[in-house]
Design a protein around this motif. Sequence first.
Motif, PDB file in Angstrom:
ATOM      1  N   CYS A   1       0.888  -1.211  -0.087  1.00 48.76           N
ATOM      2  CA  CYS A   1       0.109   0.014  -0.004  1.00 48.76           C
ATOM      3  C   CYS A   1       0.726   1.190   0.078  1.00 48.76           C
ATOM      4  N   GLY A   2       2.128   0.938   0.285  1.00 46.26           N
ATOM      5  CA  GLY A   2       2.967   2.346   0.256  1.00 46.26           C
ATOM      6  C   GLY A   2       3.096   3.077   1.529  1.00 46.26           C
ATOM      7  N   ARG A   3       4.073   3.856   1.957  1.00 46.63           N
ATOM      8  CA  ARG A   3       4.096   4.568   2.870  1.00 46.63           C
ATOM      9  C   ARG A   3       3.020   5.508   3.064  1.00 46.63           C
ATOM     10  N   ASP A   4       2.520   5.508   4.583  1.00 42.31           N
ATOM     11  CA  ASP A   4       1.439   6.388   5.057  1.00 42.31           C
ATOM     12  C   ASP A   4       2.253   7.804   5.351  1.00 42.31           C
ATOM     13  N   ILE A   5       1.812   8.832   4.406  1.00 39.21           N
ATOM     14  CA  ILE A   5       2.310  10.113   4.489  1.00 39.21           C
ATOM     15  C   ILE A   5       2.094  10.754   5.927  1.00 39.21           C
ATOM     16  N   ALA A   6       0.720  10.423   6.352  1.00 41.74           N
ATOM     17  CA  ALA A   6       0.356  11.106   7.682  1.00 41.74           C
ATOM     18  C   ALA A   6       1.301  10.624   8.845  1.00 41.74           C
ATOM     19  N   ASP A   7       1.852   9.439   8.487  1.00 42.59           N
ATOM     20  CA  ASP A   7       2.880   9.013   9.695  1.00 42.59           C
ATOM     21  C   ASP A   7       3.900  10.004   9.987  1.00 42.59           C
TER      22      ASP A   7
END
Length: 494
Positions: free
Chosen positions: A24-30
């Motif tokens: 799903c890819g990196r969660d930018i919000a993290d």
Amino acid sequence: MRCTFAGFGPLFLCLTVAALVAGCGRDIADDRRIALTECRLPRLSTSAQCGELEVPENRERPDGRKIRIFAAVLPANTVSPKEDPLVILAGGPGQAASQLASFAARLTDVRRTRDVVLIDQRGTGRSSALDCAALRPRDDDEFETDPLPRARECLAQLESQGVDLTQYTTAAWIADLETMRDALGYRRWNLWGGSYGSRVAQEYLRRHPERVRTMTLDGVVPPSMIVTLDVWRNRATMLRALFATCHASTSCRAAHPDLEATLSRIAADLGPAGREVAVTDPHTGRQRRLRITFDIVLAALQPLAYAPETAVLLPEMLALAADGEYAPLFAASPTSSNDPAEQLINAALHFSVTCAEDVPRIPGSGATPALAGLRTQRLAQQAIAVCNIWPKGTAPADAAQALTSDLPVLLLSGGMDPVTPPAYGDAVAKGFPNSRHIVAPGYGHIVSAHACAPRLIAAFVEQAGFGKLPASCIAFLEKSAPPPMWPDRLAPQP
């Protein structure tokens, strides 16, 4: 995620889930370190996600005065957005990106997979705007040509508030952009820069090449351009070209056989000191008697040259003015608008940038030799004279040098652009071997918001290259033609 199962089945299940999560890819919000909340922007029908970041006004004094930088994120229309958004860098200098929300809304193809980010330059819009009463829009702005008295008043107001105007430069803006990129959690982004924003984009790439995936430049400003000088020469060239186009049109030539002579007749009629004339107020429809000078007429011509739709009306407007009817010329001026969304330039920020970065590069003993022969010479000198009193920041020694990079770069130019002609795009493209320059003859300053250009930009950003750009769109732009000259108020066009 920890896997401690002993059996094959649970371990296999755990690894499968882990692979799906990773896919799903990196969660930018993290990685985001700025709180974003729902907000509204001018001329944007949907909400955005907005936040502010506090930064030092002077980065060499981190414990000193603080300012706030505003960002608006238009989220991608997908649950799994790409990690590199498109960031919009506004022009001017002095324009706020948040005022370009209507353009951002047209980038629907970009937003299918990516966020679109609008960040107001320090000193503009919602980023600690350099707001002083002296430079706020007034009803009679189109009848003022000397900015120095109001600039002097504004300077006193801002300095009394503790503002350090030497810190409002392109270099400071680049540092703010990099801080905001990191706070928003983006590792890289795609740059779109329009007009002065194209200079900002190139300077950001110069300082942070590892943070840029693609760059789109529209109304291209070479780093060497001296804004406060070159715009006057370029607009004079465009006006001569417009007069030549009229002369080449049978109907326009019949109605206006010599537009240069028409301008000279207006100058002679008004005289060196100007004279009092009756002008219909575009706001109220009432007649007012005002002292009009030739400089006021020349100043009114400048913004009308930016859009082909108003540029082709200039021959008739000038003919009416030569007959004493000045109302159409002033009514068409953007400065006569009461719409706050059209008051796009923060003049104090414009002075801070250009006095630090452009005026010091004027060759010779000042502006006079470089402006020789221009009707607008006095207007230009008055604008440049503000820098005699305005505090000056500094620019890096290499800021005016041409940039070289293998980055994918799309360049757009309008054939009727009065300030950043296509030759500027050609010059900048020489430093980018992996680039394509598309010239749209029928458009003026900034092409990106028109016709199929948003789709073209989206295709370029998606592939970070030129192999699959929409050929029909490129052909449409390259074959576009300026609107026909309007020889009088009623006549049909040939």
